[in-house]
Scaffold this active site. Structure first.
Site, PDB file in Angstrom:
ATOM      1  N   SER A 294       0.860  -1.182   0.000  1.00 43.61           N
ATOM      2  CA  SER A 294       0.000   0.000   0.000  1.00 43.61           C
ATOM      3  C   SER A 294       0.895   1.230   0.000  1.00 43.61           C
ATOM      4  O   SER A 294       2.068   1.165   0.397  1.00 43.61           O
ATOM      5  CB  SER A 294      -0.880  -0.002   1.259  1.00 43.61           C
ATOM      6  OG  SER A 294      -1.493   1.241   1.478  1.00 43.61           O
TER       7      SER A 294
ATOM      8  N   TYR B   9      -1.589   0.119  10.811  1.00 46.11           N
ATOM      9  CA  TYR B   9      -1.623  -0.305   9.418  1.00 46.11           C
ATOM     10  C   TYR B   9      -0.353   0.127   8.690  1.00 46.11           C
ATOM     11  O   TYR B   9       0.238  -0.645   7.931  1.00 46.11           O
ATOM     12  CB  TYR B   9      -2.860   0.290   8.737  1.00 46.11           C
ATOM     13  CG  TYR B   9      -3.078  -0.168   7.312  1.00 46.11           C
ATOM     14  CD1 TYR B   9      -3.277  -1.511   7.013  1.00 46.11           C
ATOM     15  CD2 TYR B   9      -3.104   0.748   6.266  1.00 46.11           C
ATOM     16  CE1 TYR B   9      -3.502  -1.938   5.704  1.00 46.11           C
ATOM     17  CE2 TYR B   9      -3.326   0.344   4.959  1.00 46.11           C
ATOM     18  CZ  TYR B   9      -3.514  -1.000   4.684  1.00 46.11           C
ATOM     19  OH  TYR B   9      -3.723  -1.407   3.384  1.00 46.11           O
TER      20      TYR B   9
END
Length: 254
Positions: free
Chosen positions: A139, A152
């Site tokens: 990501s 995250y």
């Protein structure tokens, strides 16, 4: 012989879209995820469209489950040439000072250790094919931090480090390592998982954003990287919607 592609997290979102796309590119798809019913439906859909696929229920947080996936793959007569480490996810948006240790642990387990388990288990088959490719779906959170994303961000940075290290360690062996880092992607489940099923919070990230990425956009990137001549290694592909110039710079309307 038909090349085999294994996709984790294939029951929805980017994983399901990637399974459909790779099947259309001529791969025999091994669709792996926890939800067997969804995998069965996906395989039926791919078969009806003229492709080939096999459903393998798999929990990437379980050593035993991943070992079963690897055993299934070893029984195939066709070469295993592609692994797409797609399974992952986020939980919560708490600041670091109030972050849930359980949420952080889950994110590391799924994003980093899940990728590690599956890659270790399938690397012998990928190398034996002579034209192996490992794709790690990380990501933009693996490249830059943002407020509320600590757990995250940390997990995705770990996943990015895993991909970079693996590429160095496999240098000289016939396995490519590709990292793909999407920005804002609107899928049906990512936000719901992150916010514990709260649809209002889940939708806020996309509100007013014209044409956010969708799962098929990322699947297209995965397929493009996977189908380059094997001597071409796309080390890292960063993809965002036009409306997102950077992690903190998003154009919204209305």
């Amino acid at each position: 012989m038909t090349p085999v592609a294994i996709i984790t997290g294939a029951s929805s979102g980017i994983g399901a879209a990637t399974a459909r796309r790779l099947a259309s590119e001529g791969f025999h798809v091994i669709a792996a995820a926890r939800r067997a019913d969804r995998l069965t439906d996906l395989v039926k859909e791919i078969t009806a469209a003229g492709g080939t696929a096999t459903a393998v229920p798999c929990d990437i947080t379980s050593d035993e489950s991943v070992a079963n996936l690897a055993a299934t793959v070893r029984d195939l007569s066709d070469p295993v040439t592609l692994l797409v480490n797609n399974a992952g996810g986020a939980r919560g948006m708490d600041p670091v000072e109030r972050g849930s240790v359980a949420d952080w642990r889950w994110m590391y387990e799924v994003n980093v250790l899940g990728t590690l388990r599956v890659t270790q288990a399938l690397l012998p088959e990928l190398e034996a094919s002579g034209t192996g490719t490992v794709i790690v779906l990380s990501s933009t959170a693996g490249l830059i931090a943002y407020e509320g994303g600590g757990g995250y961000v940390a997990a995705k940075h770990g996943q990015t480090a895993l991909a970079e290290t693996l590429r160095l360690e496999l240098c000289g062996r016939p396995v490519r390592v590709v990292e793909i880092d999407p920005g804002l992607v609107k899928t049906e489940e990512f936000g719901l998982v992150r916010f514990g099923g709260d649809a209002e919070k889940a939708g806020a990230a996309y509100r007013g954003v014209p044409n956010p990425l969708v799962a098929e956009d990322v699947a297209d990137c995965i397929a493009w990287c996977a189908t380059r001549p094997h001597h071409v290694n796309v080390d890292r592909l960063v993809v965002r919607p036009l409306a997102q110039a950077a992690q903190h710079k998003v154009h919204r309307i209305g």
